[in-house]
Write a protein that holds these residues in place. Structure first.
Motif, PDB file in Angstrom:
ATOM      1  N   ILE A   1       0.841  -1.202   0.000  1.00  0.00           N
ATOM      2  CA  ILE A   1       0.000   0.000   0.000  1.00  0.00           C
ATOM      3  C   ILE A   1       0.874   1.250   0.000  1.00  0.00           C
ATOM      4  CG2 ILE A   1      -1.786   1.272   1.276  1.00  0.00           C
ATOM      5  CD1 ILE A   1      -2.737  -1.506   2.335  1.00  0.00           C
ATOM      6  N   VAL A   2       1.951   1.240   0.771  1.00  0.00           N
ATOM      7  CA  VAL A   2       2.899   2.364   0.775  1.00  0.00           C
ATOM      8  C   VAL A   2       3.540   2.499  -0.599  1.00  0.00           C
ATOM      9  CG1 VAL A   2       5.135   3.172   1.664  1.00  0.00           C
ATOM     10  CG2 VAL A   2       3.384   2.336   3.243  1.00  0.00           C
ATOM     11  N   VAL A   3       4.021   1.401  -1.142  1.00  0.00           N
ATOM     12  CA  VAL A   3       4.702   1.427  -2.435  1.00  0.00           C
ATOM     13  C   VAL A   3       3.760   1.947  -3.520  1.00  0.00           C
ATOM     14  CG1 VAL A   3       5.778  -0.038  -4.200  1.00  0.00           C
ATOM     15  CG2 VAL A   3       6.393  -0.315  -1.797  1.00  0.00           C
ATOM     16  N   ASP A   4       2.503   1.526  -3.474  1.00  0.00           N
ATOM     17  CA  ASP A   4       1.524   1.986  -4.465  1.00  0.00           C
ATOM     18  C   ASP A   4       1.240   3.475  -4.321  1.00  0.00           C
ATOM     19  OD1 ASP A   4       1.359  -0.586  -5.455  1.00  0.00           O
ATOM     20  OD2 ASP A   4      -0.545  -1.048  -4.463  1.00  0.00           O
ATOM     21  N   GLU A   5       1.381   4.015  -3.115  1.00  0.00           N
ATOM     22  CA  GLU A   5       1.080   5.425  -2.840  1.00  0.00           C
ATOM     23  C   GLU A   5       2.232   6.356  -3.236  1.00  0.00           C
ATOM     24  OE1 GLU A   5      -0.971   6.846   0.974  1.00  0.00           O
ATOM     25  OE2 GLU A   5       1.137   7.222   1.408  1.00  0.00           O
ATOM     26  N   LEU A   6       3.448   5.840  -3.251  1.00  0.00           N
ATOM     27  CA  LEU A   6       4.626   6.685  -3.499  1.00  0.00           C
ATOM     28  C   LEU A   6       4.763   7.084  -4.967  1.00  0.00           C
ATOM     29  CD1 LEU A   6       7.425   5.037  -1.345  1.00  0.00           C
ATOM     30  CD2 LEU A   6       6.555   7.349  -1.122  1.00  0.00           C
ATOM     31  N   ASN A   7       5.087   8.353  -5.165  1.00  0.00           N
ATOM     32  CA  ASN A   7       5.463   8.843  -6.490  1.00  0.00           C
ATOM     33  C   ASN A   7       6.907   9.319  -6.465  1.00  0.00           C
ATOM     34  OD1 ASN A   7       2.894   8.502  -7.651  1.00  0.00           O
ATOM     35  ND2 ASN A   7       2.189  10.404  -6.695  1.00  0.00           N
TER      36      ASN A   7
END
Length: 162
Positions: free
Chosen positions: A36-42
């Motif tokens: 979820i963190v990885v998906d949120e990071l840009n």
């Protein structure tokens, strides 16, 4: 001995802005985040974190259901940050976060918790960055809007700039 730490979104953002991602991965730690963190990071880009050695945990469906209850309990904490709290609590691992509510909840629940300042301390203690470099990085984080404890920041800046 390699220590494992569960890291939320703001740690990656703060250290990315300060140009210290490579330095973080020189610490004798294994950094873990959730999908979820990885998906949120840009920014920083997740691919760069994965190349450096970030381990990604995927939450089971039952655990994902718990997240929404935890989000309600924790107030302003994001889904991504609460996912890290849940992994840390379930696995008995320390949590790296700057989220104030999450820090309080983790401490209340007996989860060891550290933040960006502690990581900067570790970089200095392990001779990965100089005190002057740590001070400049901390100032960059603050200038970029990092929400860190002002008194603790002032103490470190004063000590590291001498």
């Amino acid at each position: 001995m390699q220590r494992v730490y569960i890291s939320d979104t703001n740690i990656w953002i703060d250290f990315g802005q300060a140009g210290l991602l490579d330095a973080l991965f020189e610490l004798p730690f294994t950094f873990v985040s959730t999908d979820i963190v990885v998906d949120e990071l840009n920014n920083p880009a997740p691919a760069g974190l994965l190349e450096r050695g970030l381990v990604v945990e995927t939450l089971a469906e039952e655990a994902v259901e718990q997240l929404f209850t935890l989000m309600a309990e924790h107030g302003n904490s994001s889904l991504a940050d609460v996912s890290c709290y849940l992994i840390a609590k379930m696995q008995g691992l320390p949590l790296l976060t700057g989220d104030g509510r999450l820090r309080k909840q983790a401490a209340k629940d007996g989860v060891q918790v550290h933040g960006a300042l502690w990581l900067l301390d570790q970089l200095v203690a392990h001779d990965i960055v100089t005190k002057a470099h740590a001070a400049a990085a901390l100032q960059t984080m603050l200038d970029a809007g990092a929400r860190l404890p002002p008194v603790d920041c002032a103490h470190r800046l004063a000590a590291w700039r001498t």
